[in-house]
Design an enzyme around this catalytic site. Structure first.
Site, short mmCIF file in Angstrom:
data_model
loop_
_atom_site.label_atom_id
_atom_site.label_comp_id
_atom_site.label_asym_id
_atom_site.label_seq_id
_atom_site.Cartn_x
_atom_site.Cartn_y
_atom_site.Cartn_z
N GLU A 169 3.06 9.51 0.76
CA GLU A 169 2.68 10.80 1.37
C GLU A 169 2.85 12.02 0.47
O GLU A 169 3.41 13.03 0.89
CB GLU A 169 3.46 10.99 2.68
N GLU A 276 0.61 0.17 7.79
CA GLU A 276 1.44 0.60 8.93
C GLU A 276 0.59 0.66 10.20
O GLU A 276 0.61 1.66 10.93
CB GLU A 276 2.06 1.97 8.63
C1 XIL Z 1 9.12 5.75 10.50
C2 XIL Z 1 10.02 4.72 11.17
O1 XIL Z 1 9.23 3.81 11.89
C3 XIL Z 1 10.99 5.42 12.10
O2 XIL Z 1 11.95 4.49 12.60
C4 XIL Z 1 11.73 6.54 11.35
O3 XIL Z 1 12.53 7.25 12.26
C5 XIL Z 1 10.73 7.48 10.71
O4 XIL Z 1 9.87 6.75 9.85
N1 XIL Z 1 5.01 6.74 7.66
C6 XIL Z 1 5.83 5.91 6.93
C7 XIL Z 1 6.94 5.21 7.62
O5 XIL Z 1 5.57 5.69 5.74
O6 XIL Z 1 8.04 5.03 6.77
C8 XIL Z 1 7.36 5.89 8.88
O7 XIL Z 1 8.33 5.09 9.52
C9 XIL Z 1 6.16 6.15 9.75
C10 XIL Z 1 5.18 7.06 9.04
#
Ligand code: XIL
Length: 372
Positions: A169, A276
């Protein structure tokens, strides 16, 4: 004779009933609530396409959740355990417990692991950017700390992980900015991105290295990511793939937008993974750490038949497209296991974004995804 007909009848009825419950049925056919996924898992349906993964926490490594992981998936991503703040909470202290547990479980069950992640503005420890007086450190100090972090973490899991999300990101959503104005960027400019990939590659030359981001189907952001990747590749930076996070929703992205992203990024010679995946039952963009305001917490929000139908259609479209681009797509990972828990629940209301329901049973969307 009568007895013969009776027995044959029972056999035929059982066989008919059984086939109706088997995967492969049309998505609008009636659905049996207690249906089990059966012998085959998602990874088996997709064995000629790409590995299917899931993001997990140590609490998922036991009981019915562990069984579901083992029966359905052939890749896992630690949801939080390898993030900088968790694994490296103080300058001279690493916390390997959670990450080791997940990697050991994966090895025991012959499941691949994607590392997530090595450099991100969120969930980074405060000490990383500051000196003992609390002032921001220089670029030289920060890059040295990043190098030490990446080298140590990548080395520990070398040979046990097949891929790493190296930088997460780094591009801004805001159209007025190119890079995200994070502390990484404020202190180092964009140099931290190339450096992170170089440090990771030096530590494990075999790991496939990804740049990972969300809103990758939004045209302006997609273009910025493309421009950055093209520049990195031209400079010889060892980036091998792009992770489309895939925090999508019932009305986003469109088929055209998704196809465009896959085509554009793979035209650079990069592998593409969906890293994701979840499909929120509420419309709009769900990406990143952006927490939408204005929602009140309502944990009782129901999963309505309309949501169920829209979600299965979106999932079907997504997987139709991913199969079509199987040469470009090298992995698809869901972000969490079932609707029992999703990180999106923390955004003010209960969500139902995954293929398994709260009882770990496959939803209609599951059958839509394996019906091809
Ligand atoms: C999220 C997790 O799922 C949560 O448990 C945590 O509180 C915050 O992060 N993008 C990403 C992930 O790359 O690492 C994130 O994961 C969701 C958004």
């Amino acid at each position: 004779m009568k007895r013969y007909f009776l027995v044959t009848g029972i056999i035929l009825l059982t066989a008919f009933g059984f086939t109706r419950l088997r995967p492969g049925k049309k998505v609008n056919e009636p659905y049996c609530k207690n249906e089990l996924p059966g012998e085959k898992g998602l990874r088996d349906y997709y064995k000629n396409y790409f590995p299917i993964g899931v993001a997990i926490a140590p609490r998922d490594l036991k009981g019915d959740e562990a069984s579901l992981i083992i029966s359905q998936f052939n890749s896992i991503t630690p949801e939080n355990a390898m993030k900088m703040g968790v694994i490296h909470p103080e300058e001279n202290r690493y916390n390997w417990k959670d990450a080791d547990q997940i990697v050991d479980f994966a090895q025991q069950h012959h499941i691949g692991v994607r590392g997530h992640n090595l450099c991100w503005h969120a969930q980074a420890p405060r000490w990383m950017f500051r000196d003992s007086a609390g002032n921001l450190v220089s670029k030289e100090v920060l890059l040295q700390r990043l190098k030490e972090h990446i080298t140590t973490v990548v080395n520990r899991y070398k040979g046990k992980l097949y891929a790493w999300d190296v930088v997460n990101e780094a591009i801004a959503d805001d159209s007025a900015q190119f890079y995200r104005n994070s502390l990484w960027y404020k202190i180092c400019g964009d140099e931290f991105i190339a450096k992170a990939f170089e440090y990771a590659h030096a530590a494990d030359p075999k790991a496939v290295l990804f740049y990972n981001d969300y809103n990758t189907e939004v045209p302006a952001k997609r273009q910025k990511i493309y421009t950055m990747l093209k520049k990195l590749l031209a400079e010889g930076v060892p980036v091998n793939g792009i992770g489309l996070q895939g925090h999508w929703s019932v009305n986003n992205p469109s088929k055209e937008a998704l196809e465009k992203s896959i085509e554009l990024f793979s035209s650079l010679g990069l592998q593409v993974q969906i890293t994701e995946l979840d499909v929120s039952v509420y419309g709009g963009h769900q990406g990143g750490q952006l927490v939408s305001s204005g929602f009140h917490r309502d944990t009782a929000s129901a999963f309505t038949p309309e949501m169920e139908q829209q979600q299965l259609e979106k999932y079907k479209m997504i997987f139709d497209v991913l199969r079509k681009y199987k040469k470009q797509i090298t992995g698809v990972t869901f972000w969490n296991l079932s609707d029992r828990y999703s990180w999106l629940d923390g955004r003010g209301r209960k969500n139902y974004p995954l293929l398994f329901d709260k009882n770990l049973q496959p939803k209609k969307a599951y059958w839509a995804v394996v019906d091809f």
